[in-house]
Design a protein around this motif. Structure first.
Motif, PDB file in Angstrom:
ATOM      1  N   ALA A   1       0.831  -1.207   0.000  1.00 36.99           N
ATOM      2  CA  ALA A   1       0.000   0.000   0.000  1.00 36.99           C
ATOM      3  C   ALA A   1       0.868   1.261   0.000  1.00 36.99           C
ATOM      4  CB  ALA A   1      -0.933  -0.007   1.205  1.00 36.99           C
ATOM      5  N   MET A   2       1.919   1.270   0.796  1.00 35.51           N
ATOM      6  CA  MET A   2       2.795   2.445   0.834  1.00 35.51           C
ATOM      7  C   MET A   2       3.527   2.641  -0.485  1.00 35.51           C
ATOM      8  SD  MET A   2       4.277   2.408   4.714  1.00 35.51           S
ATOM      9  CE  MET A   2       5.268   3.874   4.471  1.00 35.51           C
TER      10      MET A   2
ATOM     11  N   VAL B   1       2.419   1.806  -3.458  1.00 39.12           N
ATOM     12  CA  VAL B   1       1.424   2.315  -4.405  1.00 39.12           C
ATOM     13  C   VAL B   1       1.141   3.796  -4.155  1.00 39.12           C
ATOM     14  CG1 VAL B   1      -1.004   2.131  -5.090  1.00 39.12           C
ATOM     15  CG2 VAL B   1       0.389   0.074  -4.860  1.00 39.12           C
ATOM     16  N   VAL B   2       0.961   4.167  -2.900  1.00 40.29           N
ATOM     17  CA  VAL B   2       0.672   5.571  -2.579  1.00 40.29           C
ATOM     18  C   VAL B   2       1.836   6.467  -2.987  1.00 40.29           C
ATOM     19  CG1 VAL B   2       0.359   7.175  -0.659  1.00 40.29           C
ATOM     20  CG2 VAL B   2      -1.002   5.099  -0.767  1.00 40.29           C
ATOM     21  N   ILE B   3       3.049   6.070  -2.671  1.00 36.60           N
ATOM     22  CA  ILE B   3       4.219   6.882  -3.018  1.00 36.60           C
ATOM     23  C   ILE B   3       4.379   6.970  -4.534  1.00 36.60           C
ATOM     24  CG2 ILE B   3       6.742   6.941  -2.926  1.00 36.60           C
ATOM     25  CD1 ILE B   3       6.505   6.035  -0.004  1.00 36.60           C
TER      26      ILE B   3
ATOM     27  N   ARG C   1       1.981   6.726  -6.854  1.00 39.85           N
ATOM     28  CA  ARG C   1       0.896   7.517  -7.452  1.00 39.85           C
ATOM     29  C   ARG C   1       0.987   8.998  -7.122  1.00 39.85           C
ATOM     30  NH1 ARG C   1      -4.700   4.241  -8.026  1.00 39.85           N
ATOM     31  NH2 ARG C   1      -3.790   2.464  -9.106  1.00 39.85           N
ATOM     32  N   THR C   2       1.540   9.341  -5.981  1.00 43.67           N
ATOM     33  CA  THR C   2       1.620  10.745  -5.593  1.00 43.67           C
ATOM     34  C   THR C   2       2.957  11.367  -5.952  1.00 43.67           C
ATOM     35  OG1 THR C   2       2.390  10.196  -3.375  1.00 43.67           O
ATOM     36  CG2 THR C   2       0.012  10.442  -3.680  1.00 43.67           C
ATOM     37  N   ASP C   3       3.844  10.611  -6.555  1.00 41.40           N
ATOM     38  CA  ASP C   3       5.183  11.089  -6.904  1.00 41.40           C
ATOM     39  C   ASP C   3       5.913  11.668  -5.706  1.00 41.40           C
ATOM     40  OD1 ASP C   3       5.006  10.306  -9.555  1.00 41.40           O
ATOM     41  OD2 ASP C   3       4.017  12.175 -10.149  1.00 41.40           O
ATOM     42  N   SER C   4       5.715  11.087  -4.553  1.00 41.77           N
ATOM     43  CA  SER C   4       6.402  11.517  -3.326  1.00 41.77           C
ATOM     44  C   SER C   4       7.629  10.650  -3.105  1.00 41.77           C
ATOM     45  CB  SER C   4       5.460  11.403  -2.131  1.00 41.77           C
ATOM     46  OG  SER C   4       4.298  12.140  -2.339  1.00 41.77           O
TER      47      SER C   4
ATOM     48  N   THR D   1      10.334   7.659   0.007  1.00 44.28           N
ATOM     49  CA  THR D   1      10.614   6.228  -0.146  1.00 44.28           C
ATOM     50  C   THR D   1      11.392   5.618   1.016  1.00 44.28           C
ATOM     51  OG1 THR D   1      12.487   6.750  -1.585  1.00 44.28           O
ATOM     52  CG2 THR D   1      10.415   6.157  -2.655  1.00 44.28           C
TER      53      THR D   1
END
Length: 172
Positions: A47-48, A50-52, A54-57, A61
């Motif tokens: 989940a982390m 995928v979130v990172i 998709r948000t380009d954060s 990482t």
């Protein structure tokens, strides 16, 4: 053998059986907790990622490593406690006089620390795989953040600025 001896032996066996049931229940709960920790570890890591992604954060990482090591340590703790209660179970089965009836004290057991529980082959295999997955994801997300210029293309410093003349003999 007198009737009192038979009654005493029967009650001792009953206490022993109940004690074994209690200890077995704790062992089952600890094993179930270890299973749940593995499931949560994988779920949270994916989940982390995928979130990172998709948000380009991508600067976040390294945060991916925190739950991997936290769940690994928690799983090692549950495994070490489970092993302690397995030792207590063995002592009860062997009718060890040092184990009081219904005692759940595993401090007297030769118990390895949770740290050594973390380094059991089953945990190294599972959590090491999750760690490898997270590390590869970190590398891929980091590579996606700063793509290399294509061969033959001008770098931003070499590209002509709008409104300026291009060098003589080169098309704009």
């Amino acid at each position: 053998m007198s009737k009192d001896d038979e009654t005493g032996d029967a009650s001792h066996i009953e206490i022993n059986e109940k004690h074994l049931e209690l200890v077995q229940g704790v062992i089952n709960r600890l094993a179930g907790n270890g299973f749940l920790v593995k499931g949560w570890s994988l779920t949270v890591a994916v989940a982390m990622i995928v979130v990172i992604a998709r948000t380009d954060s991508t600067a976040l990482t390294p945060v991916l490593l925190i739950p991997v090591f936290a769940f690994w340590g928690l799983d090692g703790y549950f495994l070490s406690r489970e092993r302690g209660f397995c030792g207590l179970y063995r002592r009860i089965v062997q009718h060890d006089p040092g184990v009081p009836p219904y005692s759940m004290d595993i401090k007297r057991i030769d118990l390895r620390s949770w740290w050594s529980g973390c380094w059991r082959m089953t945990l190294i295999t599972f959590h090491g795989t999750v760690l490898a997955m997270v590390t590869v994801s970190m590398l891929l997300l980091g590579a996606a953040e700063s793509p290399a210029p294509a061969p033959g293309s001008a770098s931003p410093a070499q590209a002509p600025q709008p409104g300026t003349a291009s060098p003589a003999g080169t098309p704009p």
